[in-house]
Design an enzyme around this catalytic site. Structure first.
Site, mmCIF file in Angstrom:
data_model
loop_
_atom_site.group_PDB
_atom_site.id
_atom_site.type_symbol
_atom_site.label_atom_id
_atom_site.label_comp_id
_atom_site.label_asym_id
_atom_site.label_seq_id
_atom_site.Cartn_x
_atom_site.Cartn_y
_atom_site.Cartn_z
ATOM 1 N N GLY A 69 -4.591 4.068 -1.293
ATOM 2 C CA GLY A 69 -4.876 2.684 -0.937
ATOM 3 C C GLY A 69 -5.814 2.562 0.263
ATOM 4 O O GLY A 69 -6.713 1.723 0.277
ATOM 5 N N THR A 70 -5.613 3.404 1.246
ATOM 6 C CA THR A 70 -6.437 3.315 2.461
ATOM 7 C C THR A 70 -7.904 3.559 2.126
ATOM 8 O O THR A 70 -8.786 2.802 2.540
ATOM 9 C CB THR A 70 -5.946 4.343 3.504
ATOM 10 O OG1 THR A 70 -4.580 4.047 3.797
ATOM 11 C CG2 THR A 70 -6.777 4.296 4.775
ATOM 12 N N ASN A 119 3.221 -6.112 1.986
ATOM 13 C CA ASN A 119 4.103 -4.950 2.113
ATOM 14 C C ASN A 119 5.291 -5.183 3.039
ATOM 15 O O ASN A 119 6.265 -4.448 2.988
ATOM 16 C CB ASN A 119 3.298 -3.736 2.603
ATOM 17 C CG ASN A 119 2.429 -4.052 3.793
ATOM 18 O OD1 ASN A 119 1.542 -4.907 3.720
ATOM 19 N ND2 ASN A 119 2.688 -3.399 4.908
ATOM 20 N N GLN A 156 0.984 -2.692 -3.358
ATOM 21 C CA GLN A 156 2.429 -2.962 -3.450
ATOM 22 C C GLN A 156 2.826 -3.619 -4.768
ATOM 23 O O GLN A 156 4.004 -3.609 -5.123
ATOM 24 C CB GLN A 156 2.879 -3.846 -2.280
ATOM 25 C CG GLN A 156 2.840 -3.162 -0.924
ATOM 26 C CD GLN A 156 3.932 -2.106 -0.735
ATOM 27 O OE1 GLN A 156 4.922 -2.051 -1.460
ATOM 28 N NE2 GLN A 156 3.737 -1.244 0.256
ATOM 29 N N SER A 160 -2.424 2.625 -5.333
ATOM 30 C CA SER A 160 -1.950 3.887 -4.769
ATOM 31 C C SER A 160 -0.780 4.389 -5.608
ATOM 32 O O SER A 160 0.020 3.590 -6.100
ATOM 33 C CB SER A 160 -1.502 3.642 -3.322
ATOM 34 O OG SER A 160 -1.019 4.835 -2.758
ATOM 35 N N ALA A 161 -0.668 5.709 -5.752
ATOM 36 C CA ALA A 161 0.377 6.265 -6.622
ATOM 37 C C ALA A 161 1.739 6.371 -5.937
ATOM 38 O O ALA A 161 2.779 6.229 -6.573
ATOM 39 C CB ALA A 161 -0.052 7.655 -7.117
ATOM 40 N N HIS A 162 1.734 6.609 -4.607
ATOM 41 C CA HIS A 162 3.021 7.011 -4.006
ATOM 42 C C HIS A 162 4.002 5.873 -3.782
ATOM 43 O O HIS A 162 5.132 6.101 -3.357
ATOM 44 C CB HIS A 162 2.791 7.821 -2.722
ATOM 45 C CG HIS A 162 2.322 7.047 -1.527
ATOM 46 N ND1 HIS A 162 3.194 6.611 -0.562
ATOM 47 C CD2 HIS A 162 1.098 6.650 -1.134
ATOM 48 C CE1 HIS A 162 2.507 5.978 0.388
ATOM 49 N NE2 HIS A 162 1.231 5.993 0.059
ATOM 50 N N THR A 220 -14.345 16.935 -5.446
ATOM 51 C CA THR A 220 -13.693 17.522 -6.621
ATOM 52 C C THR A 220 -12.402 16.759 -6.927
ATOM 53 O O THR A 220 -11.578 16.548 -6.039
ATOM 54 C CB THR A 220 -13.385 19.013 -6.348
ATOM 55 O OG1 THR A 220 -14.622 19.653 -6.032
ATOM 56 C CG2 THR A 220 -12.741 19.686 -7.551
ATOM 57 N N CYS A 270 4.907 1.401 15.741
ATOM 58 C CA CYS A 270 5.396 1.924 17.012
ATOM 59 C C CYS A 270 4.229 2.642 17.679
ATOM 60 O O CYS A 270 3.796 3.689 17.231
ATOM 61 C CB CYS A 270 6.538 2.898 16.750
ATOM 62 S SG CYS A 270 7.293 3.484 18.247
HETATM 63 C C1 LIG Z 1 -0.499 -3.090 1.066
HETATM 64 C C2 LIG Z 1 -0.885 -1.683 1.353
HETATM 65 N N1 LIG Z 1 -2.182 -1.345 1.335
HETATM 66 C C3 LIG Z 1 -2.579 -0.079 1.582
HETATM 67 C C4 LIG Z 1 -1.674 0.915 1.868
HETATM 68 C C5 LIG Z 1 -2.165 2.305 2.122
HETATM 69 O O1 LIG Z 1 -2.024 3.081 0.968
HETATM 70 P P1 LIG Z 1 -2.081 4.693 1.048
HETATM 71 O O2 LIG Z 1 -0.826 5.112 1.752
HETATM 72 O O3 LIG Z 1 -2.126 5.128 -0.384
HETATM 73 O O4 LIG Z 1 -3.305 5.056 1.794
HETATM 74 C C6 LIG Z 1 -0.306 0.601 1.899
HETATM 75 C C7 LIG Z 1 0.690 1.646 2.235
HETATM 76 O O5 LIG Z 1 1.430 1.536 3.167
HETATM 77 C C8 LIG Z 1 0.095 -0.736 1.640
HETATM 78 O O6 LIG Z 1 1.380 -1.088 1.670
#
Ligand SMILES: Cc1ncc(COP(=O)(O)O)c(C=O)c1O
Length: 376
Positions: free
Chosen positions: A69-70, A147, A173, A193-195, A231, A322
């Site tokens: 996601g980032t 989130n 999310q 994002s997958a995780h 890659t 934090c």
């Molecule tokens: C709304 C949102 N955007 C982006 C991210 C970032 O995703 P990633 O951890 O896959 O970089 C998160 C993860 O905390 C998220 O909740």
């Protein structure tokens, strides 16, 4: 451990692990290589792209794989304003994840016009406010679901309110948790994002609507049709594919399960904590998040609440970052108008399909006791 921090990340699904193992063990070919090991990897990547694209209402050519996601958020903001020069101005909501807010700040420092859209007490961006913004050569970035609170944004109405803007949606999310089709939402870009859906960390995707001339934010090899060099991590992509298949296939049962759990927690907390404020909207919110704060927060230590939960084996979170040992108030809750002390001491429970009702009830009862003890 009672794990109620699934908005931060999730446990890997068993079927996801199974899907990844062959690629980690034997299928190590580079997808750009012409030999059979490489070609096998290429086929898996193409099939994964096809399946994930179909699950979100996109065409395979509209999806590139990223590290998560980032990266997807950074890629859209930076490429649209700089490399691809698709827009001169950025408008982002005040409740975006830092993976949108920080690149927006960086772009402002580099001279771009950046507008921050406020939200109402329900954590919602209003389409009327969006309509009031000048959209000429503007990239508008509004997340699909928040989130911290789980609030779902009215993306289709926002699209109608800003027909000329390029619209980016951070759907990290919402993927697999609520119905999501990029074609129906009418967005130009979407990040995934997958995780967050029991997939592996370090992989995600970016939807780029057909016809947009998107130039790579990361240069190197010609992977992803020259839109993202590097890659391809075949095992991670295979895991992402399996996670999407499960999550999108189970959205209805997921909603029923997680709703019953967050409702039970909500009922206990409302009945037993007089100063409770629920920050998750009662309608149009993700089913798996329950964010609460306390109107007498100046008498509480937000960090101590989470530590006390942790000592009882309960993993929860608050939205605050934090930084150097001191709690910063959550920017989302602050944007909704909560006082600083309250925005520092919120608790976010986020459940998953693996959470069971009994452990969620135990966590809610534990929070009741912790708050009562602190008051004494
Ligand atoms: C709304 C949102 N955007 C982006 C991210 C970032 O995703 P990633 O951890 O896959 O970089 C998160 C993860 O905390 C998220 O909740």
């Amino acid at each position: 451990m009672i794990y109620l921090d699934n908005s931060a990340t999730t446990k890997l699904g068993e079927e996801v692990l199974e899907a990844m193992l062959p690629w980690l063990r034997d299928g190590y070919g580079n997808a750009s290589s012409v030999h059979s090991l490489g070609r096998r990897a290429r086929v898996e990547i193409d099939d994964a792209r096809e399946e994930i694209a179909a699950a979100i209402g996109a065409r395979p050519a509209e999806l590139i794989f990223t590290s998560g996601g980032t990266e997807s958020n950074n890629a859209v903001l930076k490429s649209a304003l700089e490399e691809s020069a698709l827009a001169d101005k950025l408008a982002v909501s005040a409740i975006e994840h830092h993976a949108v807010l920080r690149p927006a700040e960086a772009l402002r420092r580099r001279g771009f016009d950046v507008e921050i859209l406020t939200v109402n007490a329900d954590c919602r961006v209003s389409p009327e406010m969006v309509a009031a913004v000048n959209h000429n050569r503007t990239l508008l970035s509004v997340m699909h679901a928040n989130n911290e609170t789980g609030a779902i944004q009215p993306i289709a109405s926002i699209r109608n309110a800003a027909p000329d803007a390029l619209l980016h949606v951070d759907a990290v999310q919402s993927l697999g948790k609520i119905h999501l089709r990029v074609d129906k939402l009418g967005v130009d870009f979407a990040s995934f994002s997958a995780h967050k859906i029991h997939g592996p960390k370090g992989v995600g995707a970016l939807f780029i609507r057909k016809g947009i001339d998107f130039k790579a934010h990361q240069q190197g090899g010609g992977q992803e049709r020259n839109r993202r060099a590097g890659t391809e991590p075949v095992a991670l992509i295979a895991g992402f594919r399996a996670a999407v298949r499960t999550a999108v296939g189970q959205t209805e049962s997921y909603t029923a399960h997680t709703t019953s759990i967050t409702n039970a927690m909500r009922t206990i907390l409302i009945a037993k904590i007089p100063s409770l404020r629920i920050n998750t909207p009662s309608e149009n919110a993700l089913p798996n998040i329950l964010n609460v704060s306390f109107t007498d927060a100046e008498r509480l230590d937000g960090e101590a609440v989470l530590q006390s939960l942790d000592m009882r084996g309960i993993a929860a979170s608050n939205g605050s970052a934090c930084v150097s040992g001191s709690m910063q108030p959550s920017h989302t809750l602050s944007a909704m108008g909560l006082p600083i002390a309250e925005a520092k001491a919120a608790v976010r429970f986020s459940v998953s399909k693996f959470t069971d009702l009994a452990e969620a009830v135990e966590a809610a009862e534990a929070l009741v006791e912790i708050i009562a003890n602190m008051r004494e």
